[in-house]
Design an enzyme around this catalytic site. Sequence first.
Site, PDB file in Angstrom:
ATOM      1  N   CYS A  85      -4.749   2.574  -3.607  1.00 54.23           N
ATOM      2  CA  CYS A  85      -3.485   3.031  -2.989  1.00 54.23           C
ATOM      3  C   CYS A  85      -2.367   2.023  -3.217  1.00 54.23           C
ATOM      4  O   CYS A  85      -1.518   1.818  -2.338  1.00 54.23           O
ATOM      5  CB  CYS A  85      -3.638   3.309  -1.500  1.00 54.23           C
ATOM      6  SG  CYS A  85      -4.776   4.619  -1.139  1.00 54.23           S
ATOM      7  N   HIS A 119       0.868  -1.178   0.000  1.00 50.61           N
ATOM      8  CA  HIS A 119       0.000   0.000   0.000  1.00 50.61           C
ATOM      9  C   HIS A 119       0.909   1.234   0.000  1.00 50.61           C
ATOM     10  O   HIS A 119       2.008   1.181   0.545  1.00 50.61           O
ATOM     11  CB  HIS A 119      -0.832  -0.053   1.288  1.00 50.61           C
ATOM     12  CG  HIS A 119      -1.914   0.973   1.406  1.00 50.61           C
ATOM     13  ND1 HIS A 119      -1.654   2.267   1.788  1.00 50.61           N
ATOM     14  CD2 HIS A 119      -3.251   0.885   1.232  1.00 50.61           C
ATOM     15  CE1 HIS A 119      -2.797   2.930   1.841  1.00 50.61           C
ATOM     16  NE2 HIS A 119      -3.781   2.116   1.505  1.00 50.61           N
ATOM     17  N   ASP A 146       3.081  -4.370   8.005  1.00 56.11           N
ATOM     18  CA  ASP A 146       1.859  -3.590   7.835  1.00 56.11           C
ATOM     19  C   ASP A 146       0.698  -4.564   8.076  1.00 56.11           C
ATOM     20  O   ASP A 146       0.389  -5.401   7.226  1.00 56.11           O
ATOM     21  CB  ASP A 146       1.831  -3.010   6.415  1.00 56.11           C
ATOM     22  CG  ASP A 146       0.503  -2.344   6.084  1.00 56.11           C
ATOM     23  OD1 ASP A 146      -0.458  -2.481   6.864  1.00 56.11           O
ATOM     24  OD2 ASP A 146       0.429  -1.690   5.025  1.00 56.11           O
ATOM     25  N   GLN A 191      -4.433  -5.087   7.045  1.00 57.24           N
ATOM     26  CA  GLN A 191      -5.414  -6.042   6.506  1.00 57.24           C
ATOM     27  C   GLN A 191      -5.334  -7.414   7.168  1.00 57.24           C
ATOM     28  O   GLN A 191      -6.124  -8.303   6.826  1.00 57.24           O
ATOM     29  CB  GLN A 191      -5.217  -6.207   4.991  1.00 57.24           C
ATOM     30  CG  GLN A 191      -5.430  -4.938   4.192  1.00 57.24           C
ATOM     31  CD  GLN A 191      -6.876  -4.453   4.194  1.00 57.24           C
ATOM     32  OE1 GLN A 191      -7.801  -5.173   4.566  1.00 57.24           O
ATOM     33  NE2 GLN A 191      -7.081  -3.220   3.786  1.00 57.24           N
ATOM     34  N   LYS A 235     -10.605  -0.576  10.535  1.00 54.66           N
ATOM     35  CA  LYS A 235     -10.799  -1.737   9.661  1.00 54.66           C
ATOM     36  C   LYS A 235     -11.233  -2.965  10.462  1.00 54.66           C
ATOM     37  O   LYS A 235     -11.367  -4.057   9.917  1.00 54.66           O
ATOM     38  CB  LYS A 235      -9.514  -2.040   8.892  1.00 54.66           C
ATOM     39  CG  LYS A 235      -9.159  -0.932   7.890  1.00 54.66           C
ATOM     40  CD  LYS A 235      -7.930  -1.308   7.105  1.00 54.66           C
ATOM     41  CE  LYS A 235      -7.270  -0.127   6.434  1.00 54.66           C
ATOM     42  NZ  LYS A 235      -7.941   0.289   5.200  1.00 54.66           N
TER      43      LYS A 235
HETATM   44  N1  PMP Z   1      -1.826  -0.706   4.536  1.00 55.14           N
HETATM   45  C1  PMP Z   1      -2.782  -1.444   3.966  1.00 55.14           C
HETATM   46  C2  PMP Z   1      -2.448  -2.808   3.441  1.00 55.14           C
HETATM   47  C3  PMP Z   1      -4.076  -0.937   3.861  1.00 55.14           C
HETATM   48  O1  PMP Z   1      -5.026  -1.653   3.277  1.00 55.14           O
HETATM   49  C4  PMP Z   1      -4.352   0.362   4.367  1.00 55.14           C
HETATM   50  C5  PMP Z   1      -5.740   0.975   4.274  1.00 55.14           C
HETATM   51  N2  PMP Z   1      -6.316   0.896   3.012  1.00 55.14           N
HETATM   52  C6  PMP Z   1      -3.316   1.069   4.969  1.00 55.14           C
HETATM   53  C7  PMP Z   1      -2.073   0.508   5.036  1.00 55.14           C
HETATM   54  C8  PMP Z   1      -3.522   2.442   5.522  1.00 55.14           C
HETATM   55  O2  PMP Z   1      -4.342   2.399   6.654  1.00 55.14           O
HETATM   56  P1  PMP Z   1      -4.944   3.719   7.269  1.00 55.14           P
HETATM   57  O3  PMP Z   1      -5.584   4.451   6.131  1.00 55.14           O
HETATM   58  O4  PMP Z   1      -5.931   3.231   8.280  1.00 55.14           O
HETATM   59  O5  PMP Z   1      -3.812   4.482   7.873  1.00 55.14           O
END
Ligand code: PMP
Length: 414
Positions: A364, A121, A198, A201, A224
């Site tokens: 993203c 991401h 990270d 997910q 999430k």
């Molecule tokens: N890493 C991953 C794999 C994600 O899916 C996301 C959220 N789409 C994020 C990081 C970022 O998380 P947040 O927007 O809650 O900071």
Amino acid sequence: MIPERVREDFPILQQRMHDKPLVYLDSAATSQKPRIVLEALTRYYEEYNANVHRGIYFLAEKATQAYEDARVRVARFINAPRPEEIVFTRGTTEAINLVAYTWGRANIRAGDEILLTEMEHHSNIVPWQLLAAEQGARLRYLPFDGAGRLALEELDTLLTERTKLVALTHQSNVLGTITPVEEITRRAHAAGALVLVDGAQSVPHMPVDVQALGCDFLAFSAHKMCGPTGAGALWARYDLLDAMPPFHGGGEMIMLVQLDSSTYKDPPYKFEAGTPNIADCIVWATAIDYLEGFGLAAIREHERQLTRYALAQLREVRGVRVYGPEDVEQRGGAIAFDVQGAHPHDVAQVLDQEGIAVRAGHHCAQPLHRRLGLSASTRASLYLYNTPGDIDTLTRGLEVVRRLFTPRTAVRDR
Ligand code: PMP
């Protein structure tokens, strides 16, 4: 087993969308919130809203206790050895930035390398790009193969004595791939690198145990996992947090402030300057209690079965191509696909008219899409409140898309 009536716990899922029952398939972006979480939020503001760590009156003590209890709850959820290893942040993005700005600036030097993967991401790419540009370091990327798995055979070449950090997702938000964090961590440590995971997910969808993973940093978000937006955490080994310089400067993170310099509190407070997100961190603990009422293993199993069903059903819709591993042991319920002849935005718009909420775009993850030869995809993502009926509605919706967008000849050819 996750009962179907779980849906009833979520007020938002009771509504109709364009006069159809709402089918929410965008939990990878953010999950919905059960009633008990919404009630806990109201209770906080109605009954014990006060700033933490400051007051010596009853309300302030109650808020402080609840905030620190939430830290203990989050720590236990990921099997962190100590609650002081949990730093509350706004979410995964802020947690990763915290590591890049503090640990990164103190430890990454010109010529050092940071190893990422091509399925990250943007929030696990851009902070490292900023750091690398500032320090003269180099980013390298572990690719993934046609089946959506990390190319581990390239790890030995990419991991060198110059590698100081490996930062990787535990579960791809596009391909659904569950990455072999334990193995990568073992090999990274053997090469002398630290590992940041990270967990945005993975933590919401499966049991995650930082001691079993063996990693050094884990970033994750409350929103999430049935919790509120604006809360999340960085977990890091205490010795690392202790050695890291502060992130933001301000109230609450100091021991003593003089005109020219200050001394700082111990972790985690050193990293929590200013008034924290009290309400949302407290209520996150309610969300964790809710999830643990089912058990993360049961949630994972529910999603595994539903993903298997979804992959089989999607395969039946002509013109639909699904990305990521086919084997549900190797993946979670974020399912990216495209429909021949239809742009993902059009797919999402037609599905919206059918009451189905999916996401379209690059999610993203532009380098990942570039690797797939795409600029965008459509993504359906699952959680505990989804049912096989939701998948059936999705496949019926995709038949509508196909009829609207796919030229007859192309449909016959495929
Ligand atoms: N890493 C991953 C794999 C994600 O899916 C996301 C959220 N789409 C994020 C990081 C970022 O998380 P947040 O927007 O809650 O900071």
